[in-house]
Design an enzyme around this catalytic site. Structure first.
Site, PDB file in Angstrom:
ATOM      1  N   VAL A 192      -7.116 -11.974   9.248  1.00 37.09           N
ATOM      2  CA  VAL A 192      -5.919 -11.982   8.831  1.00 37.09           C
ATOM      3  C   VAL A 192      -5.855 -12.710   7.491  1.00 37.09           C
ATOM      4  O   VAL A 192      -5.305 -12.391   6.619  1.00 37.09           O
ATOM      5  CB  VAL A 192      -4.992 -12.789   9.770  1.00 37.09           C
ATOM      6  CG1 VAL A 192      -3.784 -13.383   9.256  1.00 37.09           C
ATOM      7  CG2 VAL A 192      -4.758 -11.849  11.221  1.00 37.09           C
ATOM      8  N   ALA A 195      -7.002 -10.198   4.699  1.00 37.70           N
ATOM      9  CA  ALA A 195      -6.079  -9.441   4.338  1.00 37.70           C
ATOM     10  C   ALA A 195      -4.722 -10.120   3.480  1.00 37.70           C
ATOM     11  O   ALA A 195      -4.225  -9.788   2.743  1.00 37.70           O
ATOM     12  CB  ALA A 195      -5.363  -8.604   5.444  1.00 37.70           C
ATOM     13  N   GLU A 196      -4.771 -11.366   4.003  1.00 40.66           N
ATOM     14  CA  GLU A 196      -3.472 -12.041   3.424  1.00 40.66           C
ATOM     15  C   GLU A 196      -3.743 -12.830   1.916  1.00 40.66           C
ATOM     16  O   GLU A 196      -2.787 -12.642   1.145  1.00 40.66           O
ATOM     17  CB  GLU A 196      -3.083 -13.266   4.275  1.00 40.66           C
ATOM     18  CG  GLU A 196      -2.375 -12.808   5.634  1.00 40.66           C
ATOM     19  CD  GLU A 196      -0.950 -12.159   5.295  1.00 40.66           C
ATOM     20  OE1 GLU A 196      -0.427 -12.290   4.307  1.00 40.66           O
ATOM     21  OE2 GLU A 196      -0.318 -11.580   6.424  1.00 40.66           O
ATOM     22  N   SER A 197      -4.864 -13.596   1.993  1.00 37.69           N
ATOM     23  CA  SER A 197      -5.016 -14.165   0.730  1.00 37.69           C
ATOM     24  C   SER A 197      -6.392 -14.154   0.042  1.00 37.69           C
ATOM     25  O   SER A 197      -6.543 -14.833  -0.949  1.00 37.69           O
ATOM     26  CB  SER A 197      -4.851 -15.760   1.074  1.00 37.69           C
ATOM     27  OG  SER A 197      -5.660 -16.299   1.931  1.00 37.69           O
ATOM     28  N   TYR A 282      -1.390  -2.656   6.160  1.00 36.00           N
ATOM     29  CA  TYR A 282      -1.650  -4.005   6.352  1.00 36.00           C
ATOM     30  C   TYR A 282      -2.503  -3.955   7.857  1.00 36.00           C
ATOM     31  O   TYR A 282      -3.750  -4.538   8.002  1.00 36.00           O
ATOM     32  CB  TYR A 282      -0.393  -4.804   6.429  1.00 36.00           C
ATOM     33  CG  TYR A 282      -0.762  -6.459   6.993  1.00 36.00           C
ATOM     34  CD1 TYR A 282      -1.139  -7.335   6.200  1.00 36.00           C
ATOM     35  CD2 TYR A 282      -0.453  -6.612   8.212  1.00 36.00           C
ATOM     36  CE1 TYR A 282      -1.418  -8.718   6.526  1.00 36.00           C
ATOM     37  CE2 TYR A 282      -0.748  -7.856   8.724  1.00 36.00           C
ATOM     38  CZ  TYR A 282      -1.320  -8.834   7.888  1.00 36.00           C
ATOM     39  OH  TYR A 282      -1.366 -10.172   8.231  1.00 36.00           O
TER      40      TYR A 282
END
Length: 327
Positions: A192, A195-197, A282
């Site tokens: 996560v 993928a997020e930051s 995502y």
């Protein structure tokens, strides 16, 4: 709203409904009472947060709880909110949904009633109580496939092996420790974050999602995060949300990830992964890094949506997106 007259009081709302109402009311940490910003209660909360997070001092949940109690007795709604989270998650205090509900209600300004359940530190007459650190929980070991008889033993599993840059950073130990604290698979948390930051603690998206776990301001507020660019606070808020989603969707990783990206209400509306290109891409990216379909969850955190079948029921009613559409 209770009916007038002597009509018996209806059962109290479950904790999950109180949390939803609290979030819907727009309760902002530290903003419910602006006058507190210069009050001793505010200073107590700030010191308690440092003890809870281990920010510049030795991490001590017991000391944080003592300070939150002192601030709550001085009238701090934020202290009430943070005590509620400690009881809701069994974080330094025994898990107790009734106490958590009372704290959240009072933090939001609800009047007291006979059904409230207060923690011992807020029961009059007030007295100074020293709390000891909770016994550490045994390390959580994820179930792994058994080794066939006669097969060579496998080397120890390192969830950070695919992230060499992170492996060399101080952040790695924090991520692993907090993932265990929230009973989350470290591999899922790392996927996560990637993928997020891409592990940038100062990342900010065009939609104003912020920090390592890309928390929107309303999500940060919902999970008691004051500074989204503080890596520890951001990780804790993101993991709390991921833990909540896994409970809500009963361990279904795909639905939890879709909820993290698009919000659980969007998943509810579509009864499955929403057909948004961003969400499809995502989920596909994270599932490539974390292929497990299911994840252990704590059923006491929240109840599932009515449309979600039980684990052992046919899952044909859940809309499964075609990830090829995101290519």
């Amino acid at each position: 709203m209770n009916p007038p007259g002597p009509t018996p009081r209806p059962p109290r709302a479950p904790l999950r409904r109180v949390l939803a109402a609290l979030a819907g009311a727009g309760f902002a940490l530290g903003a419910a009472s602006p006058a507190l910003s210069s009050d001793p209660a505010h200073e107590l909360v700030e010191t308690a947060i440092r003890h809870e997070e281990g920010d510049g001092v030795a991490r001590s949940l017991a000391r944080a709880y003592e300070l939150y109690c002192e601030a709550a007795r001085a009238g701090s709604p934020e202290a009430l909110m943070r005590i509620g989270w400690m009881y809701a998650q069994g974080r330094g205090r025994p898990r107790d949904a009734s106490i958590a509900e009372t704290m959240f209600r009072r933090a939001a300004g609800a009047a007291s009633d006979l059904h409230d359940r207060l923690p011992d530190c807020l029961q009059p007459p007030y007295q100074i109580v020293a709390y000891s650190e909770p016994e550490p929980e045994p390390a959580r070991v994820l179930a792994r496939a058994s080794t066939a008889a006669g097969a060579a033993p496998q080397p120890p599993f390192d969830p950070l092996a695919d992230y060499p840059a992170l492996q060399r950073s101080k952040l790695a130990r924090t991520v692993v420790a907090m993932a265990h604290e929230h009973r989350l698979d470290v591999r899922l948390v790392l996927a996560v974050m990637r993928a997020e930051s891409n592990f940038d603690p100062y990342a900010r998206s065009p939609k104003n999602a912020q920090g390592l776990m890309q928390l929107l301001p309303e999500t940060a507020e919902r999970f008691a995060v004051r500074n989204t660019f503080d890596p520890v606070q951001n990780l804790r808020g993101g993991m709390r949300y991921l833990q909540w989603l896994l409970s809500y969707f009963r361990g279904d990783v795909t639905l939890a990830l879709a909820g993290y990206n698009a919000g659980e209400r969007a998943v509810d509306r579509h009864r499955g992964v929403p057909p948004y290109p961003e969400t499809l891409g995502y989920v596909k990216r994270i599932r490539a890094l974390y292929p497990d379909d299911r994840h252990p969850f704590d059923a006491e955190v929240t109840a599932p949506p009515p449309w979600l079948p039980a684990h052992d029921a046919p899952r044909a009613t859940i809309r499964r997106a075609s990830y090829a559409a995101a290519d």
